[in-house]
Design a protein around this motif. Structure first.
Motif, PDB file in Angstrom:
ATOM      1  N   LEU A   1      36.064  46.604  75.353  1.00 12.11           N
ATOM      2  CA  LEU A   1      36.654  45.382  75.902  1.00 12.11           C
ATOM      3  C   LEU A   1      35.580  44.473  76.488  1.00 12.11           C
ATOM      4  CD1 LEU A   1      39.880  46.765  77.610  1.00 12.11           C
ATOM      5  CD2 LEU A   1      39.671  45.581  75.424  1.00 12.11           C
ATOM      6  N   CYS A   2      34.567  45.051  77.078  1.00 10.40           N
ATOM      7  CA  CYS A   2      33.493  44.239  77.689  1.00 10.40           C
ATOM      8  C   CYS A   2      32.842  43.319  76.670  1.00 10.40           C
ATOM      9  CB  CYS A   2      32.424  45.135  78.301  1.00 10.40           C
ATOM     10  SG  CYS A   2      33.011  46.126  79.665  1.00 10.40           S
ATOM     11  N   LYS A   3      32.629  43.840  75.472  1.00 11.26           N
ATOM     12  CA  LYS A   3      31.931  43.066  74.446  1.00 11.26           C
ATOM     13  C   LYS A   3      32.857  42.648  73.314  1.00 11.26           C
ATOM     14  CE  LYS A   3      27.878  43.212  76.317  1.00 11.26           C
ATOM     15  NZ  LYS A   3      27.134  41.993  76.659  1.00 11.26           N
TER      16      LYS A   3
ATOM     17  N   VAL B   1      28.173  47.340  71.903  1.00 11.81           N
ATOM     18  CA  VAL B   1      29.167  48.336  72.330  1.00 11.81           C
ATOM     19  C   VAL B   1      28.535  49.361  73.292  1.00 11.81           C
ATOM     20  CG1 VAL B   1      28.836  49.849  70.311  1.00 11.81           C
ATOM     21  CG2 VAL B   1      31.005  49.852  71.467  1.00 11.81           C
ATOM     22  N   GLY B   2      29.182  49.558  74.426  1.00  9.77           N
ATOM     23  CA  GLY B   2      28.678  50.526  75.408  1.00  9.77           C
ATOM     24  C   GLY B   2      27.567  50.006  76.294  1.00  9.77           C
ATOM     25  N   SER B   3      27.277  48.715  76.200  1.00  4.13           N
ATOM     26  CA  SER B   3      26.135  48.200  76.960  1.00  4.13           C
ATOM     27  C   SER B   3      26.509  47.683  78.349  1.00  4.13           C
ATOM     28  CB  SER B   3      25.434  47.101  76.171  1.00  4.13           C
ATOM     29  OG  SER B   3      26.316  46.024  75.959  1.00  4.13           O
ATOM     30  N   GLN B   4      27.823  47.703  78.658  1.00  8.63           N
ATOM     31  CA  GLN B   4      28.195  47.219  79.985  1.00  8.63           C
ATOM     32  C   GLN B   4      28.775  48.331  80.863  1.00  8.63           C
ATOM     33  OE1 GLN B   4      29.725  43.338  79.333  1.00  8.63           O
ATOM     34  NE2 GLN B   4      29.472  42.762  81.462  1.00  8.63           N
ATOM     35  N   CYS B   5      30.091  48.540  80.817  1.00  7.55           N
ATOM     36  CA  CYS B   5      30.665  49.556  81.715  1.00  7.55           C
ATOM     37  C   CYS B   5      30.504  50.970  81.167  1.00  7.55           C
ATOM     38  CB  CYS B   5      32.136  49.256  81.987  1.00  7.55           C
ATOM     39  SG  CYS B   5      33.210  49.639  80.588  1.00  7.55           S
ATOM     40  N   GLY B   6      30.394  51.099  79.859  1.00  5.01           N
ATOM     41  CA  GLY B   6      30.183  52.416  79.258  1.00  5.01           C
ATOM     42  C   GLY B   6      31.458  53.200  78.958  1.00  5.01           C
ATOM     43  N   LYS B   7      32.623  52.651  79.302  1.00  9.44           N
ATOM     44  CA  LYS B   7      33.885  53.381  79.096  1.00  9.44           C
ATOM     45  C   LYS B   7      34.215  53.605  77.627  1.00  9.44           C
ATOM     46  CE  LYS B   7      36.321  52.056  83.298  1.00  9.44           C
ATOM     47  NZ  LYS B   7      37.218  51.031  83.832  1.00  9.44           N
ATOM     48  N   CYS B   8      33.663  52.774  76.767  1.00 13.36           N
ATOM     49  CA  CYS B   8      33.995  52.840  75.346  1.00 13.36           C
ATOM     50  C   CYS B   8      33.109  53.818  74.568  1.00 13.36           C
ATOM     51  CB  CYS B   8      33.834  51.452  74.739  1.00 13.36           C
ATOM     52  SG  CYS B   8      32.165  50.810  74.984  1.00 13.36           S
TER      53      CYS B   8
HETATM   54 FE1  FES Z   1      32.410  48.860  76.187  1.00  9.29          FE
HETATM   55 FE2  FES Z   1      32.722  48.276  78.753  1.00  9.29          FE
HETATM   56  S1  FES Z   1      34.245  48.711  77.292  1.00  9.29           S
HETATM   57  S2  FES Z   1      30.882  48.532  77.677  1.00  9.29           S
END
Ligand code: FES
Length: 56
Positions: free
Chosen positions: A5-7, A34-41
């Motif tokens: 969602l972040c990206k 992908v995965g470069s912000q909150c990391g939840k994904c």
């Molecule tokens: Fe992918 Fe936040 S959902 S980095």
């Protein structure tokens, strides 16, 4: 469906990137963010990566 969602990265975009030669999370991160912000994904993205690589 959005995986990251972040990206705003969809499963389709991830699969396309893998089809174009990406075979590590590092490459997905560098190419799509992908995965470069909150990391939840990361978990879901790496599950897609593994599934796609098994098919190749
Ligand atoms: Fe992918 Fe936040 S959902 S980095």
């Amino acid at each position: 469906m959005y995986v990251c969602l972040c990206k705003a990265v969809s499963d389709k975009a991830i699969k396309q990137h893998i089809a174009n030669g990406a075979c590590t999370m590092r490459e997905l991160k560098a190419g799509l963010g992908v995965g470069s912000q909150c990391g939840k994904c990361v978990c879901q993205a790496s599950a897609i990566l593994h599934n796609e690589l098994v098919k190749q």
